[in-house]
Write an enzyme that holds these catalytic residues in place. Structure first.
Site, PDB file in Angstrom:
ATOM      1  CG  ASN A 192      39.734   8.598  10.157  1.00 40.86           C
ATOM      2  OD1 ASN A 192      40.510   7.976  10.886  1.00 40.86           O
ATOM      3  ND2 ASN A 192      39.573   9.895  10.261  1.00 40.86           N
ATOM      4  CD  GLU A 193      38.523  11.085  14.311  1.00 40.04           C
ATOM      5  OE1 GLU A 193      37.995  12.127  13.905  1.00 40.04           O
ATOM      6  OE2 GLU A 193      39.430  11.072  15.146  1.00 40.04           O
TER       7      GLU A 193
END
Ligand code: AHR
Length: 656
Positions: free
Chosen positions: A374-375
């Site tokens: 994701n991040e």
């Protein structure tokens, strides 16, 4: 001649509106110069279990902690005595027998029918008058027990509004079910289970669902919330997040294999948003995974969207623990990704395809893309992503991979991943921006100079934050939504580079949110879309198939005179679609010169969003304070002249 005619139309309008004559802005639209293709996936939705989006939200289960697996096993439950003597509760753990769902409740009852338990639901249970409710429990009784359960739905005042009875008559675990109808509507109802008779009963998976789930699926999703998503006609559904993919630590990362198969075998874990923000603490926030990967795929299919799963890449949230799996122990993570493709697309003769079929979907889900991480940021991401990419591309070369470029839209972390992944010829880069409305206005040209031959862009998470603190007093106001609309014209103009975009987060429970702003708000019974929701809807419902040039004074429209615009044609419906935001607090008159239009004189449909108050929000009381309004307008001699309301976003659609 044409100029004169334009002027006269505006003059007439100005007179009728009683305003002064403003200078008309001439805008050219070149219908017969189609440029970039707009992908079917262009406008999608981002689903994450944050703000009670899943349990207590779209997953329609009304019982909280139905299998006693919360860290505090009786959280959400209360013992009821009503003067009864002899009743008792015991939480029993049978880990060796049932690793995923170890606990159950043992109830001993003396006789009276005055001993029981109450479940409080997720901030109460929303129930509707005349609606059928389906109760079920997995239970067994001890030998010689003659025990009956009296199931009772009570309103917030404690009055009975529905009830039924159930005999537990077997010493082996068995599922029992019974239905009853609610005689009243109440957003804060509760469920009582009273024990009548003598003996002992073991209970697990105590569940209550409304009949009116999406498509009336037993154990399904809340229909009003799915309908709001379906109305967006999204091109994709990104799931399951967001930071929830990463987990605060690796033990609490999202593991899709633990979310499929029988619901009672899905291992519950804490929801990372449970403790993320001390000021918005939600100690009762867990993930039961009743909404798991199979259900996400089904949801995507139901609403005509491409499924877009995001998988953990061996890294926990870098804002929290930053725990990573050692690179030489990454295999199980990579295997999860390969197996997911088999689960989604594999034949029913494969291990995971067989499970999909057993769950009710023999045909494939047609998975085409997948996010890895994701991040994430830093070289540790590149190291892990490289393993994933190699294995996935080798076995499934057509799967498009989506890469994190970190949590920020610029700066060193962004630059490192952006440069590195471009050199690695990544497929799609996932950019995130939670920024001020001003940032969105200033960045409408962000993609105008991106490399046309490099990776495609997925604006995977974005929202204008008027106040700037997601766990604070942000509102989904018109100011933020209008800035998003202006920015999104820049995404559409660059559809050759930007292939996908999704606002985030999607859902928020009014009594249980952690993060604002959010696209859709709900309570236990109702829901509404924010002004940003209607911006998303106008873009997505008017997607078009090819971008065409729209210019003012020979320049793209990205802020000059506070106007932002994009245009496209829809080959399927043979229409022109213009989107234009007027971000200044005064009306502006515009003339669209439509070169290439076959019908010189025709009608167009104008749909617009506006508010005089930039702080205007939608609410349960005023759910459509900012919502689309439509009217017909005339095109004369290939010219459409319009007054654009102060602070408005308009979509104009006409047959070519
Ligand atoms: O959308 C809320 C959070 O914002 C997401 O979980 C995360 O990816 C981002 O930081």
């Amino acid at each position: 001649m044409k100029m004169f005619r334009n002027f006269s139309i505006v003059f007439l309008f100005a007179l009728s509106a009683g305003s002064t004559i403003a200078q008309v802005k001439n805008i050219s639209v070149n219908i017969d110069q189609p440029k970039a293709e707009i992908k079917q996936t262009m406008w999608g939705v981002f689903f994450e279990d944050i703000n009670l989006a899943a349990d207590g939200g779209i997953y329609a289960e009304l019982v909280k902690n139905r299998s006693f697996e919360f860290t505090t096993p009786l959280m959400g439950w209360k013992e009821q005595k009503k003067g009864a003597v002899g009743g008792s509760l015991l939480v029993v753990n049978r880990t060796t027998e049932n690793k995923n769902n170890p606990r159950y409740l043992r109830v001993k009852n003396a006789l009276s029918g005055n001993y029981g338990i109450t479940n409080e639901g997720f901030r109460g249970m929303g129930v509707k008058k005349d609606m059928q409710y389906n109760f079920s429990v997995v239970a067994r009784s001890s030998k010689d027990t003659k025990l009956q359960l009296r199931i009772e739905l009570v309103n917030a005042k404690g009055e009975t509004i529905g009830s039924s009875k159930l005999s537990i008559d077997n010493t082996q675990w068995k599922k029992y079910a019974v239905s009853f109808t609610s005689s009243a509507t109440d957003p804060k109802a509760q469920l009582n289970i009273w024990f009548e008779g003598k003996g002992s009963v073991d209970m697990d998976m105590i569940s209550l669902f409304p009949q009116d789930t999406w498509k009336n699926r037993p154990g399904g999703l809340r229909a009003d919330l799915v309908q709001l998503l379906a109305d967006l006609k999204p091109g994709f559904v990104r799931f399951p997040g967001g930071c929830i993919v990463e987990g605060r630590d690796l033990a609490n990362r999202y593991q899709w294999k633990k979310t499929v198969g029988k619901v009672e075998d899905r291992e519950l874990i804490i929801n990372r948003w449970n403790t993320e923000f001390a000021n918005r603490s939600a100690p009762d926030y867990f993930q039961s995974f009743g909404l798991g990967f199979y259900e996400y795929f089904l949801l995507s299919e139901d609403i005509g969207a491409s499924p877009l799963p995001i998988l953990n890449c061996g890294m926990a949230c870098q804002f929290n623990t930053a725990e990573v799996v050692s690179a030489d122990q990454l295999d199980p993570y990579v295997q999860d990704a390969l197996d997911l493709i088999e689960f989604a697309n594999g034949s029913v003769n494969t291990k995971w395809g067989k499970l999909r079929a057993a769950m009710g979907h023999p045909s494939p889900f047609n998975l085409k893309m997948m996010g890895v991480g994701n991040e994430q940021w830093g070289p540790q991401y590149i190291e892990r992503y490289t393993y994933f990419a190699k294995a996935i591309k080798q076995k499934y070369p057509s799967i498009q991979l989506i890469n994190s470029v970190g949590p920020y839209s610029d700066g060193d972390l962004f630059k490192f991943l952006n440069d590195t992944l471009r050199k690695m010829h990544a497929d799609i880069l996932d950019e995130h921006y939670y920024r001020s409305p001003e940032w969105f206005l200033q960045n409408a040209k962000r993609y105008d100079n991106y490399d046309r031959n490099g990776p495609k862009i997925f604006s995977g998470e974005y929202a204008a934050h008027p106040v700037g603190i997601p766990n604070g007093p942000n509102k989904n106001n018109w100011r933020g939504a209008l800035a998003e609309a202006a920015f999104m014209t820049g995404l559409e103009r660059n559809a050759d580079v930007v292939n996908m975009a999704s606002y985030a987060p999607l859902l928020a429970h009014i009594d249980g949110w952690q993060w604002t702003p959010d696209l859709i708000w709900f309570d236990n019974l109702t829901s509404y879309g924010s002004p940003s929701y209607y911006v998303q809807k106008l873009f997505s419902n008017n997607r078009g198939t090819q971008v065409v040039p729209i210019e003012m004074n020979g320049e793209v429209m990205a802020g000059k005179d506070s106007l932002y615009a994009s245009a496209c044609i829809d080959k399927n419906t043979n229409e022109l679609i213009i989107k234009i935001a007027n971000t200044i607090g005064k009306e502006q008159s515009v003339s669209f010169n439509l070169s290439g239009l076959k019908n010189a004189n025709t009608k167009a449909m104008l749909t617009y969003l506006r508010s005089d108050d930039m702080n205007e929000v939608n609410s349960f009381e005023k759910p459509v304070a900012v919502a689309p309004i439509s009217k017909q307008v005339d095109v004369k001699d290939k010219v459409l002249t319009l007054p654009l309301s102060a602070s408005s976003f308009s979509v104009i659609r006409m047959k070519l």
